[in-house]
Design an enzyme around this catalytic site. Structure first.
Site, PDB file in Angstrom:
ATOM      1  N   ASP A 177       8.379   4.522  -0.292  1.00  0.00           N
ATOM      2  CA  ASP A 177       7.144   4.878  -0.976  1.00  0.00           C
ATOM      3  C   ASP A 177       7.539   6.033  -1.871  1.00  0.00           C
ATOM      4  OD1 ASP A 177       4.745   5.786  -1.902  1.00  0.00           O
ATOM      5  OD2 ASP A 177       3.669   5.347  -0.058  1.00  0.00           O
ATOM      6  N   HIS A 178       7.793   5.743  -3.150  1.00  0.00           N
ATOM      7  CA  HIS A 178       8.424   6.776  -3.985  1.00  0.00           C
ATOM      8  C   HIS A 178       7.551   8.013  -4.147  1.00  0.00           C
ATOM      9  CE1 HIS A 178       6.188   4.456  -6.980  1.00  0.00           C
ATOM     10  NE2 HIS A 178       6.046   5.610  -7.573  1.00  0.00           N
ATOM     11  N   HIS A 240       0.351   4.799  -1.363  1.00  0.00           N
ATOM     12  CA  HIS A 240       0.438   6.194  -1.821  1.00  0.00           C
ATOM     13  C   HIS A 240      -0.738   7.053  -1.366  1.00  0.00           C
ATOM     14  CE1 HIS A 240       3.507   4.341  -4.059  1.00  0.00           C
ATOM     15  NE2 HIS A 240       2.801   3.974  -5.092  1.00  0.00           N
ATOM     16  N   LYS A 340      -6.061   2.665 -13.663  1.00  0.00           N
ATOM     17  CA  LYS A 340      -5.268   2.562 -14.879  1.00  0.00           C
ATOM     18  C   LYS A 340      -6.148   2.827 -16.086  1.00  0.00           C
ATOM     19  CE  LYS A 340      -1.604  -0.333 -13.162  1.00  0.00           C
ATOM     20  NZ  LYS A 340      -0.553   0.705 -13.162  1.00  0.00           N
TER      21      LYS A 340
END
Ligand code: NAD
Length: 495
Positions: A177-178, A240, A340
């Protein structure tokens, strides 16, 4: 043998992630000496590339890091390309021969790191084949790094996990999970646990509400095909947002160790209320962008993005309220939003503190009990693009009278410091090399996050949303503002 004497095998070596993130991250580690001269990388994908061509690709991928010609050549020489179709059994035999050869050549002691940088539908096949081919029967460690998404609901995630568990033990599975790699998310722990000022107030007695925003200003770009199947809830909230929430909500760990932190995160996630259908409709809203304008830029509507269905009902925006049913957080809303084509790109957390018990500065004509409120104290944690934190306090305004005004204490890391800090993928690869999975997601976290999100998805799937409902360039649909307004709050961050 050193931990960093290792053979990487990258599945999906010709892909976007490999080029944009993996090669540059490996190079940064190499340049710092975190990767010894004893390492090798096998890149695999279907295309028939030569090693020479692969070296050019790797060099191009690291060009922006401005290596000297010699450095770039030396680094690239560690890379080997093997054309490989992941569903073809015989290809693993060829791969095995190459791994053995490189193991000898670079003295790797059998250490292997497998990076699955391709479509999740292949994950099961790849790990099964790794085992069947006998590639895992060497001395040294065998670890697998898995890209998101991990499943598309609890059921598929569980099936995938069972498949992987047949081959790798949980401790050897590194689910990326960056966001967790980001410096500031780790700093959440520093702010909380190194400052008595905050930790002593970190509960329902002093905190009014918590707001987590992960805003993107871009549209779906060239990921329309994937995104239209996924949507913001699965793409951002399941992983996230719930990860950030668990770091904010968890109890202090007994020590800053992998296991202690993970246990607390899991407990926090387990306390997140699983909503009934009715609760979903009350507490979660979704949106999809239509065309819009920001300054002199004009944006198309989501339904006309490449590879998106023209009648798509996929959400590009989610806002919601999570409730955490434990002693610490009972009654404190955790508002989250992500989307977005919003006004501004940024990840921020706002911790909104409660009012003082009584406002002694109320105007003399105001009766006690109907006092006018003071602006709240807010602790803001900035995660990106800038990193740092700020605190809004009420101070005295200069002048004859006695009125208060909000004062902001601001600490931001400079752009230069941020640039010099390790990139998320670099840090994650470094951790995986060293066997540290603190910044990866444990199965128990993945599983519980899906259970939470599946409730929302299931309720939504019973109704057809009235899309599109927000203009590109805004902070989402009106419903996202109403969500807080009906509780008497508002979004602190309103760019
Ligand atoms: P991509 O489509 O650019 O690359 C996929 C790779 O898989 C290519 O190298 C392709 O040749 C290879 N491939 C496809 N079918 C194959 C087969 N049968 N046998 C062997 N190789 C095959 O994808 P990507 O954007 O690099 O993403 C890879 C993974 O990383 C996905 O799980 C994605 O969700 C995840 N991810 C990507 C990003 C990103 O920024 N690109 C971000 C987060 C997560």
């Amino acid at each position: 043998t050193e931990n960093t004497n290792v053979l990487f095998t990258i599945f999906g070596a010709t892909g976007d992630l490999a080029k944009r993130k993996l090669y540059p991250s490996l190079f940064r580690l190499y340049r710092k000496g975190d990767l010894s001269e004893c390492f090798a990388v096998i890149g695999t994908a279907r295309r028939p590339w030569s090693d020479d061509y692969y070296h050019e690709v790797v060099k191009e991928a690291i060009a922006s890091l401005e290596p000297t010609t010699e450095e770039a050549e030396k680094f690239a020489s560690h890379f080997y390309y093997q054309s490989h179709d992941v569903s073809d059994t015989s290809h693993y035999t060829v791969l095995k021969e190459l791994t053995n050869k490189l193991n000898e050549k670079y003295q790797l002691g059998g250490n292997r790191l497998y990076y699955l940088a391709m479509s999740p539908r292949f994950f099961g096949t790849i790990v099964t084949q790794l085992k069947e081919s006998g590639m895992l029967d060497t001395d040294g460690y065998h670890r697998v790094i898995i890209e998101k998404p991990f499943g598309s609901d609890f059921k598929s995630a569980n099936e995938l996990n069972n498949e992987i568990n047949e081959v790798f033990a949980e401790k050897d599975i590194y689910r990326i999970d960056h966001y967790l790699g980001k410096e500031m998310v780790q700093n959440i722990s520093a702010i909380r646990f190194a400052n008595n000022l905050f930790e002593s107030m970190w509960n329902q007695r002093y905190i009014d509400n918590v707001q987590i925003t992960l805003a993107e200003n871009l549209g779906v770009e060239d990921r329309g095909g994937y995104y239209d199947q996924s949507g913001a809830l699965k793409d951002m909230v399941q992983n996230h947002i719930l990860q950030v929430l668990s770091l904010l909500a968890m109890e202090p760990p007994v020590a800053f160790t992998e296991e202690a932190i993970r246990n607390e995160k899991i407990k926090a996630l387990n306390a997140v209320r699983l909503y009934s259908e009715e609760e979903v409709y009350t507490n979660f809203v979704r949106g999809q962008y239509t065309k819009g304008k920001l300054g002199d830029k004009e944006f198309a509507d989501y339904r006309h993005e490449p590879n998106v269905a023209t009648d798509s009902t996929t959400e590009t925006f989610v806002a919601g309220k999570f409730l955490i049913d434990n002693f610490r957080w009972s009654g404190v809303p955790f508002y989250v939003r992500t989307g977005k084509r919003l006004t501004e790109k940024g990840t921020r957390i706002n911790i909104v503190f409660k009012q003082v018990p009584i406002n002694v500065f109320r105007s003399s004509t105001t009766e006690v009990g109907t006092q006018n409120e003071l602006p709240p104290n807010v602790l803001t944690i900035y995660i990106q693009p800038t990193e740092g934190f700020s605190m809004t306090l009420n101070g005295k305004e200069i002048g004859q009278g006695y009125s208060t005004k909000p004062v902001k204490l601001d600490y931001r890391n400079t752009a230069e410091m941020v640039e010099n800090s390790p990139e998320a993928y670099e840090r994650l690869i470094f951790d995986a090399l060293n066997g540290d999975s603190t910044n990866f997601t444990h199965w128990d976290e993945v599983a519980q996050s899906w259970r939470v999100v599946d409730r929302i998805r299931a309720a939504w799937d019973k109704q057809t949303p009235d899309f599109p409902n927000y203009a590109a360039g805004t902070m989402g649909p009106q419903a996202a503002f109403d969500l807080l307004a009906k509780d008497g709050f508002e979004w602190i961050w309103q760019p």
